[in-house]
Design a protein around this motif. Structure first.
Motif, short mmCIF file in Angstrom:
data_model
loop_
_atom_site.label_atom_id
_atom_site.label_comp_id
_atom_site.label_asym_id
_atom_site.label_seq_id
_atom_site.Cartn_x
_atom_site.Cartn_y
_atom_site.Cartn_z
N TYR A 23 0.84 -0.66 -0.19
CA TYR A 23 0.22 0.10 0.24
C TYR A 23 1.28 1.59 0.04
O TYR A 23 0.83 2.01 -0.46
CB TYR A 23 -0.83 0.11 1.33
CG TYR A 23 -2.14 1.32 1.19
CD1 TYR A 23 -3.30 1.43 0.24
CD2 TYR A 23 -1.53 2.54 1.75
CE1 TYR A 23 -3.42 1.91 0.46
CE2 TYR A 23 -2.54 3.32 1.53
CZ TYR A 23 -3.78 3.29 0.80
OH TYR A 23 -4.14 4.06 0.92
N ILE A 57 -4.46 -2.16 -2.03
CA ILE A 57 -4.27 -3.26 -1.16
C ILE A 57 -4.41 -4.80 -2.14
O ILE A 57 -5.34 -4.87 -2.85
CB ILE A 57 -5.31 -2.97 -0.59
CG1 ILE A 57 -5.83 -2.11 1.13
CG2 ILE A 57 -6.28 -4.03 -0.07
CD1 ILE A 57 -7.00 -1.88 1.88
N PHE A 71 -5.79 -8.47 -1.99
CA PHE A 71 -6.74 -8.65 -1.29
C PHE A 71 -6.35 -10.42 -1.38
O PHE A 71 -6.86 -11.33 -0.59
CB PHE A 71 -8.04 -8.38 -2.15
CG PHE A 71 -8.72 -7.59 -1.06
CD1 PHE A 71 -9.22 -7.53 0.01
CD2 PHE A 71 -8.79 -6.19 -2.29
CE1 PHE A 71 -10.41 -6.31 0.23
CE2 PHE A 71 -9.72 -4.66 -1.57
CZ PHE A 71 -9.73 -5.31 -0.16
N VAL A 106 -10.22 2.72 -8.41
CA VAL A 106 -9.96 1.78 -7.37
C VAL A 106 -10.18 0.60 -6.97
O VAL A 106 -10.15 -0.59 -7.38
CB VAL A 106 -10.92 2.43 -5.97
CG1 VAL A 106 -10.40 1.52 -4.73
CG2 VAL A 106 -9.95 3.65 -5.77
N ILE A 146 -9.17 -3.21 -6.41
CA ILE A 146 -9.46 -4.11 -6.05
C ILE A 146 -9.52 -5.31 -6.39
O ILE A 146 -9.46 -6.49 -6.37
CB ILE A 146 -10.42 -3.78 -5.38
CG1 ILE A 146 -10.23 -2.20 -4.32
CG2 ILE A 146 -11.15 -4.29 -4.13
CD1 ILE A 146 -11.10 -1.33 -3.76
N MET A 147 -10.48 -5.25 -7.71
CA MET A 147 -11.59 -6.89 -8.21
C MET A 147 -9.71 -7.62 -8.81
O MET A 147 -10.11 -8.60 -8.93
CB MET A 147 -12.24 -6.18 -9.42
CG MET A 147 -13.42 -6.11 -8.52
SD MET A 147 -13.98 -7.28 -7.87
CE MET A 147 -14.60 -8.59 -8.40
N VAL A 148 -8.91 -6.40 -9.63
CA VAL A 148 -7.88 -8.10 -9.86
C VAL A 148 -7.43 -8.02 -8.89
O VAL A 148 -6.75 -9.44 -9.34
CB VAL A 148 -6.86 -6.53 -10.72
CG1 VAL A 148 -5.44 -6.11 -9.95
CG2 VAL A 148 -6.37 -7.38 -11.99
N ILE A 203 -8.75 -9.07 -6.48
CA ILE A 203 -9.77 -10.38 -5.39
C ILE A 203 -8.98 -11.90 -6.94
O ILE A 203 -9.86 -12.92 -6.38
CB ILE A 203 -11.01 -9.92 -5.57
CG1 ILE A 203 -10.92 -9.06 -4.56
CG2 ILE A 203 -11.70 -11.06 -5.54
CD1 ILE A 203 -12.65 -8.35 -4.37
N LEU A 218 -7.27 -7.39 7.83
CA LEU A 218 -7.53 -6.19 7.15
C LEU A 218 -7.65 -5.30 8.54
O LEU A 218 -7.40 -4.68 8.24
CB LEU A 218 -8.54 -6.57 6.60
CG LEU A 218 -8.79 -6.28 5.01
CD1 LEU A 218 -9.67 -7.17 3.95
CD2 LEU A 218 -7.97 -5.41 4.00
N LEU A 267 -3.07 2.33 7.37
CA LEU A 267 -2.54 1.32 5.96
C LEU A 267 -1.11 1.95 5.26
O LEU A 267 -0.56 1.21 4.86
CB LEU A 267 -3.83 2.51 4.63
CG LEU A 267 -5.17 1.53 4.42
CD1 LEU A 267 -6.01 1.78 3.18
CD2 LEU A 267 -4.48 -0.56 4.10
#
Lengths: 346, 293
Positions: B29, B35, B37, B92, B96-98, B100, B225, B233
């Motif tokens: 970060y 972040i 995941f 964002v 995040i999704m990438v 995940i 988390l 962070l």
């Protein structure tokens, strides 16, 4: 040919059905959808019902994430709240299915507004983490509030009934799903051209600018959470009556992620995108299942389906984000534009 | 009183492990504002690689550790180059999704390669519990704590004093200035992911030693988390303090509330998380750059 279709008023530009051509085709498509269940077998109808329920849930998430820009990793929790509300109302209170659907929606909307309150202070990454927390807390509540949810034993729910007609097969249930999908899609399509919908888009594009232009962030963000969760609640409620059972394991974090994947693969900020995404993400595992059927007989590959599904699922998300961030809706639009004047594209 | 002390001591031991995993989040970060995941999956892969090397190569644990870290380093570089680099500057949600999606891929691959069977580490370290007089630390937790602390200290020292660490901090504070001083942002991004993958791998080996390995081990990553948010962070010190606080809190909740509400231990950190996000979203030591709307 639609190449002579010029719009000279804003009313026409904002119309839900852009032209007579579109109206005719949609009417034909609806007729096909009505005939379809009489031609398909039970397995296909089972998948189609799942797709329909996923479409309703995806519409909700797309309104929140795609149009308002608020990331939610807790969509499964809202679906779960709707599912449990509906199941408890039907089995304990004895309310008919038809009344339990809107009530489940309202209950989910209420919960959604509460979860949405942190969005007034935090956004982006932090909101994603807050919604993950909500997801875990709700999973825990479903599991431990035994007096209400009966914990892991789950609740059995009877089939819906209307004037003595029982919707007990996939074919009969299809019409319920179809009704809600059509209503949900029309509502979403209409919502984004109203004052509320445009406020959502303004908040997504730049929240500070939106506030300066007189959009009440507090009100519209919570409205977005409420509408999104209402859709989720309806999806959950339909799901319960379709599956006839609800347990806490049905609403894990991975379901939230699956819905986000639908919205991203389909196209963020596009009503049609939610539909394409839902169809795509439900069909992919089924296609994979057929694909892996051939190698099933080799002992080493017997248990390959579940992990392979996970790999393909992840790869699809990564692939779309890198190569086609605007999703299937954009692909479809480009394809249409190409063929519109084909073979004289230039 | 004895129970309280015992709970606090095991909380501190677990907290050390949390601090190490949280370091994996913070390193990434701080450098790239992402972040990750998939941190939990990095742990899982690191633990599996270590276990495989241990069982097939039959070489001393120290070498295995070096090989595992080298593997994690390469994995970090490759993932950053292939998946994260194209998404620099994207919204964002995409980032995040990438991560995940990445976690899903790693989970599936681990499942295919190592199957879903539950495995436990061989006893590489002498198994004797730690008797502090007022409380007892089980052997696995003890080694976990020691490894975690060594890892945390090494990474903190690298970050604070080495040339690479200083370059990373310079890059975190201002990318343009850092670049004009001859620091390659691309190299720093890749290095951050590699270091984070290494930290996560050590964390994975430690957790694997305590509770065994299976493809769902990555779940621990999400459980960390609250630690990262509590500490802030972008603060390494925060990750360490946060790790201990959440570790102790989780154990206290497990000891006192679990008998009434079974499983409460698991959600307690998340309830805390919601409150931190409402009151002080940048955490205890994070930089206060959160935009309020």
């Amino acid at each position: 040919m639609r190449c002579g279709d010029f719009k000279d008023t804003y009313v026409r530009d904002e119309a839900i059905f852009q032209s007579v051509f579109v109206k005719v085709w949609l009417a034909l498509f609806l007729v096909c959808l009505l005939i379809f269940p009489f031609l398909a077998n039970e397995y296909v109808l089972y998948i189609v019902n799942l797709i329909g329920i996923a479409i309703i849930g995806a519409h909700g998430l797309n309104l929140l994430t795609g149009f308002t820009g608020q990331i939610s990793l807790g969509h499964a929790a809202f679906i779960g709240v709707g599912a449990y509300t509906s199941a408890i109302l039907i089995t304990r209170v004895g309310i008919p299915f038809w009344w339990s659907v809107p009530m489940a929606g309202i209950m989910s909307a209420f919960v959604g507004v509460i979860i949405g309150i942190p969005s007034l202070r935090i956004k982006g990454l932090y909101l994603a983490i807050a919604t993950i927390a909500a997801q875990f807390i709700f999973e825990y509540v479903f599991m431990t509030w035994e007096s209400m949810t009966r914990g892991i034993r789950g609740i059995n729910v009877p089939d819906p009934e209307l004037f003595g007609f029982r919707f007990d097969t996939e074919r009969k249930f299809y019409f319920i799903t179809l009704f809600f999908v059509v209503v949900g899609t029309l509502y979403a399509r209409n919502l984004i051209r109203t004052r509320v919908g445009r406020a959502f888009i303004a908040i997504r594009d730049r929240d500070l600018a939106a506030e300066l232009m007189g959009i009440n962030l507090f009100r519209y963000k919570l409205t977005s959470f409420a509408i999104s969760s209402f859709y989720a609640g309806v999806a959950g409620s339909l799901w319960v009556s379709f599956m006839n059972i609800v347990t806490p394991e049905h609403f894990p974090l991975s379901l939230s992620i699956e819905y986000l994947a639908m919205v991203i693969v389909g196209g963020l900020g596009s009503v049609l995108g939610s539909i394409y995404g839902a169809i795509f993400m439900v069909l992919v595992p089924e296609i994979l299942r057929f694909g892996t059927d051939f190698i099933k007989d080799i002992p080493a590959f017997q248990h390959i389906f579940a992990p392979l599904r996970e790999v393909v699922f992840g790869a699809l998300i990564v692939f779309f984000l890198i190569f086609e961030p605007r999703g299937l809706a954009e692909l479809w639009r480009r394809m249409k534009n190409f063929f519109l004047l084909w073979p004289f594209s230039y | 009183m004895d129970i309280l002390l015992q709970l606090i001591v095991s909380g501190i031991a677990v907290g050390g492990v949390y601090a190490l995993i949280a370091l994996g989040f913070v390193l990434i970060y701080k450098a790239t504002s992402v972040i990750n995941f998939a941190t939990g999956e990095f742990m899982m892969v690191g633990a599996y690689v270590c276990l495989t090397l241990l069982t097939y190569l039959k070489i001393p644990f120290a070498f295995v550790l070096v090989f595992t870290l080298a593997f994690a380093f390469m994995m970090g570089v490759i993932i950053e180059r292939l998946i994260l680099r194209p998404l620099i500057g994207e919204p964002v949600i995409s980032v995040i999704m990438v991560t995940i999606g990445l976690s899903s891929i790693l989970k599936g691959l681990a499942h295919i390669i190592w199957t879903a069977d539950f495995r436990s580490f061989p006893d590489i370290l002498p198994a004797e519990p730690w008797d502090l007089g007022f409380a007892i630390v089980p052997s696995a937790l003890k080694w976990g704590f020691i490894f975690a602390i060594i890892g945390v200290v090494i990474f903190t020292l690298i970050f604070k004093y080495s040339r690479v660490g200083i370059a990373m901090r310079a890059n975190a504070s201002d990318q343009q200035v850092a670049q004009s001083m001859g620091i390659s942002t691309k190299v720093i991004f890749a290095l951050s992911w590699s270091f984070a993958a290494c930290a996560a791998s050590i964390g994975g080996i430690v957790v694997g030693n305590i509770s065994g390995i299976h493809p769902q081990l990555g779940h621990v990553g999400l459980m960390v988390l609250p630690v990262v948010i509590l500490g802030g962070l972008d603060s390494i010190g925060g990750a360490i303090v946060g790790g201990f606080i959440i570790g102790i809190l989780e154990n206290l909740a497990g000891g006192y509330i679990d008998p009434i509400l079974p499983g409460f231990k698991e959600v307690a950190p998340f309830i805390v998380l919601v409150f931190i996000l409402m009151i002080r979203p940048y955490g205890l030591f994070g930089k206060k750059i959160i935009e309020r709307v």
